[in-house]
Design an enzyme around this catalytic site. Structure first.
Site, PDB file in Angstrom:
ATOM      1  N   LYS A 103      -6.315   9.964  -0.952  1.00 49.95           N
ATOM      2  CA  LYS A 103      -5.299  10.705  -0.191  1.00 49.95           C
ATOM      3  C   LYS A 103      -4.427  11.552  -1.127  1.00 49.95           C
ATOM      4  O   LYS A 103      -4.922  12.455  -1.750  1.00 49.95           O
ATOM      5  CB  LYS A 103      -4.493   9.699   0.637  1.00 49.95           C
ATOM      6  N   ASP A 127       0.877  -1.171   0.000  1.00 42.89           N
ATOM      7  CA  ASP A 127       0.000   0.000   0.000  1.00 42.89           C
ATOM      8  C   ASP A 127       0.918   1.226   0.000  1.00 42.89           C
ATOM      9  O   ASP A 127       1.587   1.506   0.993  1.00 42.89           O
ATOM     10  CB  ASP A 127      -0.897  -0.039   1.241  1.00 42.89           C
TER      11      ASP A 127
HETATM   12  N1  PLP Z   1      -4.788   2.590   2.846  1.00 47.16           N
HETATM   13  C1  PLP Z   1      -4.411   3.579   3.659  1.00 47.16           C
HETATM   14  C2  PLP Z   1      -2.967   3.733   4.012  1.00 47.16           C
HETATM   15  C3  PLP Z   1      -5.359   4.463   4.196  1.00 47.16           C
HETATM   16  O1  PLP Z   1      -4.974   5.445   5.018  1.00 47.16           O
HETATM   17  C4  PLP Z   1      -6.728   4.286   3.858  1.00 47.16           C
HETATM   18  C5  PLP Z   1      -7.768   5.180   4.391  1.00 47.16           C
HETATM   19  O2  PLP Z   1      -7.533   5.998   5.248  1.00 47.16           O
HETATM   20  C6  PLP Z   1      -7.078   3.228   3.007  1.00 47.16           C
HETATM   21  C7  PLP Z   1      -6.091   2.404   2.506  1.00 47.16           C
HETATM   22  C8  PLP Z   1      -8.508   3.009   2.593  1.00 47.16           C
HETATM   23  O3  PLP Z   1      -8.830   3.955   1.634  1.00 47.16           O
HETATM   24  P1  PLP Z   1     -10.332   4.478   1.316  1.00 47.16           P
HETATM   25  O4  PLP Z   1     -10.783   5.258   2.507  1.00 47.16           O
HETATM   26  O5  PLP Z   1     -10.145   5.294   0.068  1.00 47.16           O
HETATM   27  O6  PLP Z   1     -11.153   3.275   1.092  1.00 47.16           O
END
Ligand code: PLP
Length: 396
Positions: free
Chosen positions: A213, A188
């Site tokens: 983000k 990620d």
């Molecule tokens: N990965 C990270 C590092 C995150 O901070 C977040 C959400 O805060 C996600 C995945 C999940 O993303 P989403 O809120 O767009 O579904």
């Protein structure tokens, strides 16, 4: 639309502006917004050519066969150095489709370090119902990967830097240990963004993002993306299609618009975060600063190897209990109290009151989530103004 322009220059900034884009036939600068749910064909043969994969035409938006969505995917694939990309309605949608596509009942996942709460819940509480089990290692236990990996381990999954303690996981070392046992590595890359870190170049199989983000960057869209080889994405494509997780064309258009300025935003966030981390490290009421750019930070040496910039996320430990720390947070004027990150505006959270509120005190202690911990997402305001705001809030 005219044919997609082939970028002559391969620099990241150039790819952000031009990658994947096609000039509109009327001279519009970028791939236009095709909001349509479906597309018409001149003949049965033409529809068959698309359905049977001989032509790249548009067909149906939920499938991703839409020019706006495809252009955004091409841009994102180029940024991460992947063969292809799939966009999703959220970061969680991208992750869920990845796990479902790559694992079957009886398979195993290893998750290293702290991960986003939704990811943790999916791995810990929901996938076991489908017979897919996860072993969790703390970031500092990453060296134990060869002990816990099994013949059924399909995915080794992690974020780096991690949330909220900004631990750095060594991507190349994790790839080596995972590949030795035939497991795929999924990173990620939300916190770092492709401006600061390219996991695929270090051997990872897939990169996922919450595009909500840094990629979106303005706190005004929700989306996700998975990037990697065509072969791996083919299975994920099918899950996206039948779970109906497609990103809306308007969002894909907005995302491509935002990505054009990604490097400028992220580099300023890197610079401001470094200055703010330096200020916090000198402050008498701050016990600890977690920022990979600080030479004293434990992950600094690995971060220097695998990152080109240290990112806009910082956490620090205030010398006070939960209430005193909440008072610091409440006194901040330029930072908004909010759970997300990566936007143009600076945000603050106290993890024990938000992202990690649901954990037991023992689990929090194990993961180093203390009451005085504060997480900052640095935006594009003047760094001097942000430092002045922190100074007055910490002085209390
Ligand atoms: N990965 C990270 C590092 C995150 O901070 C977040 C959400 O805060 C996600 C995945 C999940 O993303 P989403 O809120 O767009 O579904």
């Amino acid at each position: 639309m005219q044919d997609q322009k082939t970028p002559v220059h391969q620099g990241l900034d150039t790819l952000c502006v031009h990658g994947g884009d096609a000039l509109d036939v009327r001279g519009g600068m970028h791939t236009p917004l095709y909001n349509h749910s479906t597309f018409g064909f001149p003949s049965t043969q033409a529809v068959l050519d698309v359905v049977e994969g001989r032509a790249e035409g548009s067909l149906y938006t939920r499938y991703g066969l839409n020019p706006t969505i495809r252009a955004t995917e091409k841009k994102l694939a180029l940024l991460e150095g992947g063969e292809a990309a799939l966009v999703f309605s959220s970061g969680m949608a991208a992750e869920a489709a990845t796990f479902l596509a790559l694992c079957r009942s009886g398979d195993h996942i290893v998750c290293i370090g702290d991960v986003y709460g939704g990811t943790h819940e999916l791995l810990q509480s929901q996938l076991p119902g489908l017979g897919i089990h996860t072993t969790f290692l703390l970031g500092k236990e990453a060296g134990r990967l060869p002990e816990v990996i099994t013949d059924r381990t399909r995915i080794v999954y992690f974020e780096t830097p991690t949330n909220p303690n900004m631990e750095i996981i060594d991507i190349a070392a994790t790839v080596a240990a995972s590949k030795a046992r035939g497991a795929r590595v999924v990173v990620d890359n939300t916190f770092a963004s492709p401006v600061n870190q390219l996991p695929l170049q270090l051997g990872a199989d897939l990169v996922v993002h919450s595009a909500t983000k840094y990629l979106g960057g303005h706190s005004d869209l929700t989306g996700g993306v998975a990037i990697g080889s065509q072969a791996l994405l083919a299975a994920i494509w099918n899950w996206r299609k039948n779970l109906g997780q497609m990103m809306a064309p308007e969002v894909a258009y907005l995302l491509a618009r935002s990505v054009r300025s990604l490097p400028v935003r992220v580099r300023q966030q890197n610079a401001s975060a470094l200055a703010i981390a330096g200020f916090l490290a000198q402050h008498p009421r701050v016990k600890q600063v977690n920022y990979p750019g600080l030479p004293a930070f434990p992950g600094h040496a690995i971060a220097r190897r695998q990152m080109r910039g240290f990112g806009g996320m910082i956490s620090f430990v205030f010398d006070g209990d939960a209430a005193a720390t909440a008072a610091v947070v409440d006194r901040l004027e330029l930072f908004t109290i909010a759970a997300s990150l990566g936007g143009v505006e600076s945000l603050v959270t106290q993890p024990v009151t938000t992202t990690h509120h649901g954990l037991t005190p023992e689990e929090r202690a194990r993961r180093g989530i203390v009451e005085g911990l504060v997480r900052l997402s640095i935006g594009l305001e003047d760094a001097d103004d942000l430092i002045a705001d922190l100074k007055q809030a910490l002085r209390g």
